[in-house]
Scaffold this active site. Structure first.
Site, PDB file in Angstrom:
ATOM      1  CB  ILE A 210      -0.949  -0.026   1.231  1.00 55.75           C
ATOM      2  CG1 ILE A 210      -2.160   0.849   1.008  1.00 55.75           C
ATOM      3  CG2 ILE A 210      -0.210   0.352   2.505  1.00 55.75           C
ATOM      4  CD1 ILE A 210      -3.258   0.641   2.044  1.00 55.75           C
TER       5      ILE A 210
ATOM      6  CB  SER B 227       5.258  -2.203  10.812  1.00 56.94           C
ATOM      7  OG  SER B 227       5.006  -2.398   9.433  1.00 56.94           O
TER       8      SER B 227
ATOM      9  CG  HIS C 154       5.480  -9.005   5.382  1.00 55.74           C
ATOM     10  ND1 HIS C 154       5.131  -9.066   6.719  1.00 55.74           N
ATOM     11  CD2 HIS C 154       6.173  -7.857   5.224  1.00 55.74           C
ATOM     12  CE1 HIS C 154       5.585  -7.996   7.340  1.00 55.74           C
ATOM     13  NE2 HIS C 154       6.233  -7.251   6.453  1.00 55.74           N
TER      14      HIS C 154
ATOM     15  CG  HIS D  44       9.200  -6.011   2.183  1.00 53.07           C
ATOM     16  ND1 HIS D  44       8.367  -4.914   2.200  1.00 53.07           N
ATOM     17  CD2 HIS D  44       9.312  -6.411   3.478  1.00 53.07           C
ATOM     18  CE1 HIS D  44       7.998  -4.653   3.452  1.00 53.07           C
ATOM     19  NE2 HIS D  44       8.563  -5.551   4.243  1.00 53.07           N
TER      20      HIS D  44
HETATM   21  P1  AMP Z   1       7.183  -4.460   7.477  1.00 58.55           P
HETATM   22  O1  AMP Z   1       7.408  -3.045   7.935  1.00 58.55           O
HETATM   23  O2  AMP Z   1       8.387  -5.170   6.995  1.00 58.55           O
HETATM   24  O3  AMP Z   1       6.400  -5.251   8.513  1.00 58.55           O
HETATM   25  O4  AMP Z   1       6.239  -4.339   6.199  1.00 58.55           O
HETATM   26  C1  AMP Z   1       4.869  -4.140   6.301  1.00 58.55           C
HETATM   27  C2  AMP Z   1       4.434  -3.599   4.967  1.00 58.55           C
HETATM   28  O5  AMP Z   1       3.018  -3.736   4.883  1.00 58.55           O
HETATM   29  C3  AMP Z   1       4.741  -2.122   4.751  1.00 58.55           C
HETATM   30  O6  AMP Z   1       5.572  -1.993   3.608  1.00 58.55           O
HETATM   31  C4  AMP Z   1       3.374  -1.490   4.563  1.00 58.55           C
HETATM   32  O7  AMP Z   1       3.378  -0.461   3.612  1.00 58.55           O
HETATM   33  C5  AMP Z   1       2.539  -2.677   4.121  1.00 58.55           C
HETATM   34  N1  AMP Z   1       1.119  -2.575   4.375  1.00 58.55           N
HETATM   35  C6  AMP Z   1       0.517  -2.185   5.532  1.00 58.55           C
HETATM   36  N2  AMP Z   1      -0.818  -2.255   5.393  1.00 58.55           N
HETATM   37  C7  AMP Z   1      -1.065  -2.710   4.144  1.00 58.55           C
HETATM   38  C8  AMP Z   1      -2.258  -2.980   3.413  1.00 58.55           C
HETATM   39  N3  AMP Z   1      -3.478  -2.823   3.951  1.00 58.55           N
HETATM   40  N4  AMP Z   1      -2.139  -3.413   2.134  1.00 58.55           N
HETATM   41  C9  AMP Z   1      -0.914  -3.569   1.582  1.00 58.55           C
HETATM   42  N5  AMP Z   1       0.244  -3.340   2.230  1.00 58.55           N
HETATM   43  C10 AMP Z   1       0.167  -2.905   3.489  1.00 58.55           C
END
Ligand code: AMP
Length: 116
Positions: free
Chosen positions: A33, A97, A102, A104
């Protein structure tokens, strides 16, 4: 965090919308997102696993499938040859976060190393 209040479990359940770009029996991918590169996908396992530290030996095939998904996405998005990064953050000190693991998948621009 339990699966009940996990954002990515909610995406898997269709409770929260996302732009899905890949699905297999074990993994799903969707666009981030808040993209940090022209191509930025997140590959998640269907199974809720909170962090890398919580990966069980029985999960090894699932983890492998995340990289198969990354390879597929890179080919589909046209970044396989120029290069891309597939990276997973573990715990807050490394920038995690959302506590459902996941991968990336980032590409479409020059990616410097080391990351910040
Ligand atoms: P991390 O900080 O490694 O846990 O990555 C979490 C990722 O999830 C971040 O890059 C956010 O931008 C992404 N993210 C959070 N909420 C959503 C959502 N609803 N849809 C898609 N990506 C999201």
């Amino acid at each position: 965090m339990s699966t009940d209040n996990c954002l990515f479990c909610k995406i898997l359940e269709g409770e929260i919308p996302a732009e899905l770009i890949y699905e297999s029996d074990t993994a799903v991918a969707f666009r981030d997102i808040n993209p940090q590169a022209p191509i930025h996908a997140l590959v998640i396992p269907r199974k809720h696993i909170s962090t890398i530290n919580d990966i069980d030996v029985d999960d090894e095939a699932i983890i492998g499938s995340l990289y198969s998904a990354a390879r597929h996405i890179a080919a589909e998005e046209g970044i396989a040859d120029e290069g891309y990064r597939a990276v997973m953050n573990c715990n807050e000190g490394a920038g995690q976060s959302v506590f459902h693991i996941h991968l990336h998948v980032l590409g479409g621009r020059r990616l410097d190393w080391p990351p910040g």
